[in-house]
Design a protein around this motif. Structure first.
Motif, PDB file in Angstrom:
ATOM      1  N   ARG A  22       1.016  -1.316   0.032  1.00  0.00           N
ATOM      2  CA  ARG A  22      -0.115   0.120   0.056  1.00  0.00           C
ATOM      3  C   ARG A  22       1.033   1.290   0.103  1.00  0.00           C
ATOM      4  O   ARG A  22       0.482   2.011  -0.727  1.00  0.00           O
ATOM      5  CB  ARG A  22      -0.909  -0.054   1.281  1.00  0.00           C
ATOM      6  CG  ARG A  22      -1.745   1.157   1.411  1.00  0.00           C
ATOM      7  CD  ARG A  22      -2.740   1.255   2.370  1.00  0.00           C
ATOM      8  NE  ARG A  22      -2.066   1.213   3.663  1.00  0.00           N
ATOM      9  CZ  ARG A  22      -1.497   2.038   4.391  1.00  0.00           C
ATOM     10  NH1 ARG A  22      -1.350   3.401   3.913  1.00  0.00           N
ATOM     11  NH2 ARG A  22      -0.781   2.018   5.729  1.00  0.00           N
ATOM     12  N   VAL A  25       2.552   1.783  -3.215  1.00  0.00           N
ATOM     13  CA  VAL A  25       1.802   2.623  -4.349  1.00  0.00           C
ATOM     14  C   VAL A  25       1.248   3.814  -3.924  1.00  0.00           C
ATOM     15  O   VAL A  25       0.530   4.429  -4.857  1.00  0.00           O
ATOM     16  CB  VAL A  25       0.796   1.478  -4.732  1.00  0.00           C
ATOM     17  CG1 VAL A  25       1.153   0.246  -5.426  1.00  0.00           C
ATOM     18  CG2 VAL A  25      -0.234   1.067  -3.728  1.00  0.00           C
ATOM     19  N   HIS A  35      -9.684   0.545  -3.819  1.00  0.00           N
ATOM     20  CA  HIS A  35      -8.823   0.040  -5.047  1.00  0.00           C
ATOM     21  C   HIS A  35      -9.265  -1.513  -4.988  1.00  0.00           C
ATOM     22  O   HIS A  35      -9.633  -2.232  -6.027  1.00  0.00           O
ATOM     23  CB  HIS A  35      -7.488   0.298  -5.035  1.00  0.00           C
ATOM     24  CG  HIS A  35      -6.674  -0.420  -6.085  1.00  0.00           C
ATOM     25  ND1 HIS A  35      -6.655  -0.013  -7.494  1.00  0.00           N
ATOM     26  CD2 HIS A  35      -6.055  -1.399  -6.172  1.00  0.00           C
ATOM     27  CE1 HIS A  35      -6.414  -0.696  -8.217  1.00  0.00           C
ATOM     28  NE2 HIS A  35      -5.542  -1.556  -7.110  1.00  0.00           N
ATOM     29  N   CYS A  64      -2.027  -6.555  -8.069  1.00  0.00           N
ATOM     30  CA  CYS A  64      -1.445  -5.381  -7.729  1.00  0.00           C
ATOM     31  C   CYS A  64      -0.020  -5.392  -7.668  1.00  0.00           C
ATOM     32  O   CYS A  64       0.904  -4.854  -8.261  1.00  0.00           O
ATOM     33  CB  CYS A  64      -1.835  -4.577  -6.400  1.00  0.00           C
ATOM     34  SG  CYS A  64      -3.367  -4.057  -6.336  1.00  0.00           S
ATOM     35  N   GLN A  67       1.481  -5.992 -11.278  1.00  0.00           N
ATOM     36  CA  GLN A  67       1.333  -4.717 -11.900  1.00  0.00           C
ATOM     37  C   GLN A  67       2.549  -3.781 -11.521  1.00  0.00           C
ATOM     38  O   GLN A  67       3.138  -2.999 -12.435  1.00  0.00           O
ATOM     39  CB  GLN A  67       0.010  -3.864 -11.721  1.00  0.00           C
ATOM     40  CG  GLN A  67      -1.154  -4.624 -12.469  1.00  0.00           C
ATOM     41  CD  GLN A  67      -2.293  -4.038 -11.975  1.00  0.00           C
ATOM     42  OE1 GLN A  67      -2.409  -3.118 -10.981  1.00  0.00           O
ATOM     43  NE2 GLN A  67      -3.521  -4.396 -12.390  1.00  0.00           N
ATOM     44  N   MET A  68       3.440  -4.205 -10.634  1.00  0.00           N
ATOM     45  CA  MET A  68       4.286  -3.274 -10.204  1.00  0.00           C
ATOM     46  C   MET A  68       5.555  -3.845 -10.679  1.00  0.00           C
ATOM     47  O   MET A  68       6.759  -3.223 -10.510  1.00  0.00           O
ATOM     48  CB  MET A  68       4.532  -3.360  -8.481  1.00  0.00           C
ATOM     49  CG  MET A  68       3.392  -2.742  -7.686  1.00  0.00           C
ATOM     50  SD  MET A  68       3.684  -2.984  -6.071  1.00  0.00           S
ATOM     51  CE  MET A  68       5.214  -1.969  -5.652  1.00  0.00           C
TER      52      MET A  68
END
Length: 82
Positions: A22, A25, A35, A64, A67-68
């Motif tokens: 968290r 991002v 989200h 998530c 996607q990083m």
């Protein structure tokens, strides 16, 4: 990395992973909850070790992380290597 991969770690590690994700991002607990489609209280409980994400939320967390890219892979190595 597979999106459906379960979070196989102990509760404190899951909470730490969620918190670090968290923060990486750049979202507040409220924003991260929105989200993921969960309540802010859920994020708070996960991060403080009082509960763990349900399977659907775990899938969203993995998405998530995926996607990083490299940063997500480093985060996984940090917590799954223990």
């Amino acid at each position: 990395m597979s999106v459906k991969r379960p979070l196989v770690m102990n509760q404190p590690q899951i909470g730490q992973l969620v918190r670090e994700l968290r923060l990486l991002v750049g979202l507040t607990q409220e924003q991260f909850a929105a989200h993921l489609g969960v309540t802010c209280g859920s994020i708070n409980r996960w991060e403080n070790g009082r509960s763990e994400p349900l399977p659907l939320a775990q899938q969203q967390i993995w998405q998530c992380i995926e996607q990083m890219g490299d940063r997500g892979e480093e985060l996984l190595q940090k917590y799954l290597a223990n």
